[in-house]
Design a protein around this motif. Structure first.
Motif, PDB file in Angstrom:
ATOM      1  N   LEU A 110       0.855  -1.341  -0.182  1.00 49.55           N
ATOM      2  CA  LEU A 110       0.001   0.140   0.135  1.00 49.55           C
ATOM      3  C   LEU A 110       1.109   1.274  -0.158  1.00 49.55           C
ATOM      4  CD1 LEU A 110      -2.648  -1.043   2.793  1.00 49.55           C
ATOM      5  CD2 LEU A 110      -2.729  -1.551   0.155  1.00 49.55           C
ATOM      6  N   GLY A 111       0.691   2.034  -0.851  1.00 51.82           N
ATOM      7  CA  GLY A 111       1.355   3.593  -0.891  1.00 51.82           C
ATOM      8  C   GLY A 111       0.514   4.635  -1.188  1.00 51.82           C
ATOM      9  N   TRP A 131      -1.695   6.695   8.683  1.00 47.35           N
ATOM     10  CA  TRP A 131      -0.187   6.916   8.010  1.00 47.35           C
ATOM     11  C   TRP A 131       0.543   5.746   8.104  1.00 47.35           C
ATOM     12  CZ3 TRP A 131       2.503   9.790   5.243  1.00 47.35           C
ATOM     13  CH2 TRP A 131       4.066   9.622   5.272  1.00 47.35           C
ATOM     14  N   GLU A 132       0.433   4.980   9.447  1.00 45.62           N
ATOM     15  CA  GLU A 132       1.218   3.763   9.189  1.00 45.62           C
ATOM     16  C   GLU A 132       0.788   2.618   8.420  1.00 45.62           C
ATOM     17  OE1 GLU A 132       3.634   3.731  11.088  1.00 45.62           O
ATOM     18  OE2 GLU A 132       3.338   5.676  12.139  1.00 45.62           O
ATOM     19  N   TYR A 133      -0.073   2.622   7.610  1.00 51.85           N
ATOM     20  CA  TYR A 133      -0.629   1.725   6.568  1.00 51.85           C
ATOM     21  C   TYR A 133       0.297   1.843   5.297  1.00 51.85           C
ATOM     22  CZ  TYR A 133      -5.046   0.670   9.197  1.00 51.85           C
ATOM     23  OH  TYR A 133      -5.809   0.371  10.473  1.00 51.85           O
ATOM     24  N   PHE A 134       0.732   2.837   5.347  1.00 53.95           N
ATOM     25  CA  PHE A 134       1.422   3.103   3.901  1.00 53.95           C
ATOM     26  C   PHE A 134       2.995   2.894   3.944  1.00 53.95           C
ATOM     27  CE2 PHE A 134      -2.562   5.302   3.986  1.00 53.95           C
ATOM     28  CZ  PHE A 134      -3.348   4.527   3.140  1.00 53.95           C
ATOM     29  N   GLN A 135       3.613   2.293   2.893  1.00 53.77           N
ATOM     30  CA  GLN A 135       4.958   1.912   2.946  1.00 53.77           C
ATOM     31  C   GLN A 135       5.795   2.958   2.426  1.00 53.77           C
ATOM     32  OE1 GLN A 135       4.159  -2.387   1.577  1.00 53.77           O
ATOM     33  NE2 GLN A 135       6.491  -1.960   1.819  1.00 53.77           N
ATOM     34  N   PHE A 136       5.199   3.729   1.384  1.00 54.84           N
ATOM     35  CA  PHE A 136       6.008   4.719   0.529  1.00 54.84           C
ATOM     36  C   PHE A 136       4.984   5.616  -0.125  1.00 54.84           C
ATOM     37  CE2 PHE A 136       6.085   0.733  -1.745  1.00 54.84           C
ATOM     38  CZ  PHE A 136       5.606   1.199  -3.117  1.00 54.84           C
ATOM     39  N   ARG A 156       9.521   4.091  -6.918  1.00 52.31           N
ATOM     40  CA  ARG A 156       9.750   3.851  -5.598  1.00 52.31           C
ATOM     41  C   ARG A 156       9.108   2.333  -5.580  1.00 52.31           C
ATOM     42  NH1 ARG A 156       8.586   9.454  -4.057  1.00 52.31           N
ATOM     43  NH2 ARG A 156      10.591  10.547  -3.521  1.00 52.31           N
ATOM     44  N   GLY A 157       8.145   2.110  -5.774  1.00 52.97           N
ATOM     45  CA  GLY A 157       7.583   0.938  -6.165  1.00 52.97           C
ATOM     46  C   GLY A 157       8.260  -0.310  -6.682  1.00 52.97           C
ATOM     47  N   ARG A 158       9.023   0.194  -7.686  1.00 55.06           N
ATOM     48  CA  ARG A 158       9.990  -0.953  -8.197  1.00 55.06           C
ATOM     49  C   ARG A 158      11.428  -1.058  -7.202  1.00 55.06           C
ATOM     50  NH1 ARG A 158       9.315   0.856 -14.423  1.00 55.06           N
ATOM     51  NH2 ARG A 158       7.766  -0.718 -14.956  1.00 55.06           N
ATOM     52  N   ARG A 159      11.694  -0.079  -6.433  1.00 60.21           N
ATOM     53  CA  ARG A 159      12.780  -0.006  -5.498  1.00 60.21           C
ATOM     54  C   ARG A 159      12.440  -1.070  -4.540  1.00 60.21           C
ATOM     55  NH1 ARG A 159      13.964   5.517  -6.893  1.00 60.21           N
ATOM     56  NH2 ARG A 159      12.955   6.010  -4.816  1.00 60.21           N
ATOM     57  N   VAL A 160      11.125  -0.920  -4.066  1.00 59.31           N
ATOM     58  CA  VAL A 160      10.774  -1.830  -2.771  1.00 59.31           C
ATOM     59  C   VAL A 160      10.283  -3.256  -3.167  1.00 59.31           C
ATOM     60  CG1 VAL A 160       8.816  -1.931  -0.963  1.00 59.31           C
ATOM     61  CG2 VAL A 160       9.803   0.214  -1.410  1.00 59.31           C
ATOM     62  N   LEU A 161       9.590  -3.294  -4.247  1.00 60.88           N
ATOM     63  CA  LEU A 161       8.890  -4.507  -4.888  1.00 60.88           C
ATOM     64  C   LEU A 161       9.672  -5.154  -5.748  1.00 60.88           C
ATOM     65  CD1 LEU A 161       5.069  -3.478  -4.848  1.00 60.88           C
ATOM     66  CD2 LEU A 161       6.479  -4.609  -2.911  1.00 60.88           C
ATOM     67  N   GLY A 162      10.643  -4.760  -6.511  1.00 60.69           N
ATOM     68  CA  GLY A 162      11.567  -5.204  -7.399  1.00 60.69           C
ATOM     69  C   GLY A 162      11.264  -4.352  -8.823  1.00 60.69           C
TER      70      GLY A 162
END
Length: 226
Positions: A110-111, A131-136, A156-162
């Motif tokens: 979740l972002g 706020w705490e639900y979201f990673q980036f 950013r999603g690609r940096r976190v998830l691949g």
């Protein structure tokens, strides 16, 4: 399969009782002695930086980096103060929808994809316990243009998830045509919710993959195909 869900904030996740617009007006008044103009501006779907630039243009004020820094340094103070006394609420179904996403056998990350600056986003969402639900996310700190903010969120999603994260594995959720357009700009699927800046009949022609009155009208499984 959906691997990432990106949420807009104002009108999609929360209603702040117009705390953001009030904080804008208060900052312009206290920092720049400018007391009029913000009431003529349309805030829904806009980015914080573009709104400040518009106000500076209305008053012929220099659009210098220093003036932007001066504005935002004070804006977050007033936003925090005004929110403390504001009557706001999460939009219908938000908490339940997020919990249902998290409960899926393979839950998506979740972002956020928002026109707020990051600190402003945090102040607003902490007020409502979100706020705490979201990673980036992607924020107005990344770019003035919402489409480029979407690109930042994708990166950013690609940096976190691949690096193999594909645009079609992303869903962008928002309450204005701007949200739908920026989701389409990066090739994501889109969900329009009529809980904020646009009515259902205004969202429908935007061609979102789903258009609903609010998040109680769609399930996490329906969204993610699981």
């Amino acid at each position: 399969m959906v691997r990432l869900v990106l949420f807009d904030i104002d009108g999609t996740l929360v209603h702040t009782g117009h705390a953001g617009t009030r904080a804008f007006a208060k900052t312009f008044a206290t920092e720049f002695n400018l007391h009029h103009g913000s009431e003529r501006m349309k805030f829904a779907g806009r980015t914080d930086v573009s709104l400040v630039r518009e106000f500076f243009k209305i008053h012929g004020l220099d659009e210098s980096p220093g003036h932007f820094r001066q504005f935002f340094a004070r804006y977050v103070f007033w936003l925090d103060q005004i929110l403390a006394d504001s009557i706001g609420h999460a939009c219908p179904g938000v908490f339940e929808f997020i919990r249902d996403l998290q409960a899926l056998p393979q839950p998506p990350a979740l972002g956020l994809l928002t026109g707020n600056i990051q600190l402003g986003a945090e102040i607003k969402l902490r007020k409502f316990g979100l706020w705490e639900y979201f990673q980036f996310g992607g924020f107005a700190d990344d770019h003035e243009d919402r489409n480029r903010i979407a690109v930042a969120a994708l990166e950013r999603g690609r940096r976190v998830l691949g690096k193999n994260l594909q645009p079609q594995e992303i869903v962008v959720i928002g309450d204005t045509p701007f949200d739908v357009r920026c989701g389409k700009f990066i090739g994501a699927r889109t969900l329009g919710v009529a809980t904020g800046g646009a009515k259902l009949e205004e969202l429908a022609p935007c061609g979102a993959d789903w258009t609903v009155p609010d998040l109680t009208r769609i399930s996490a499984r329906e969204l993610c195909g699981r």
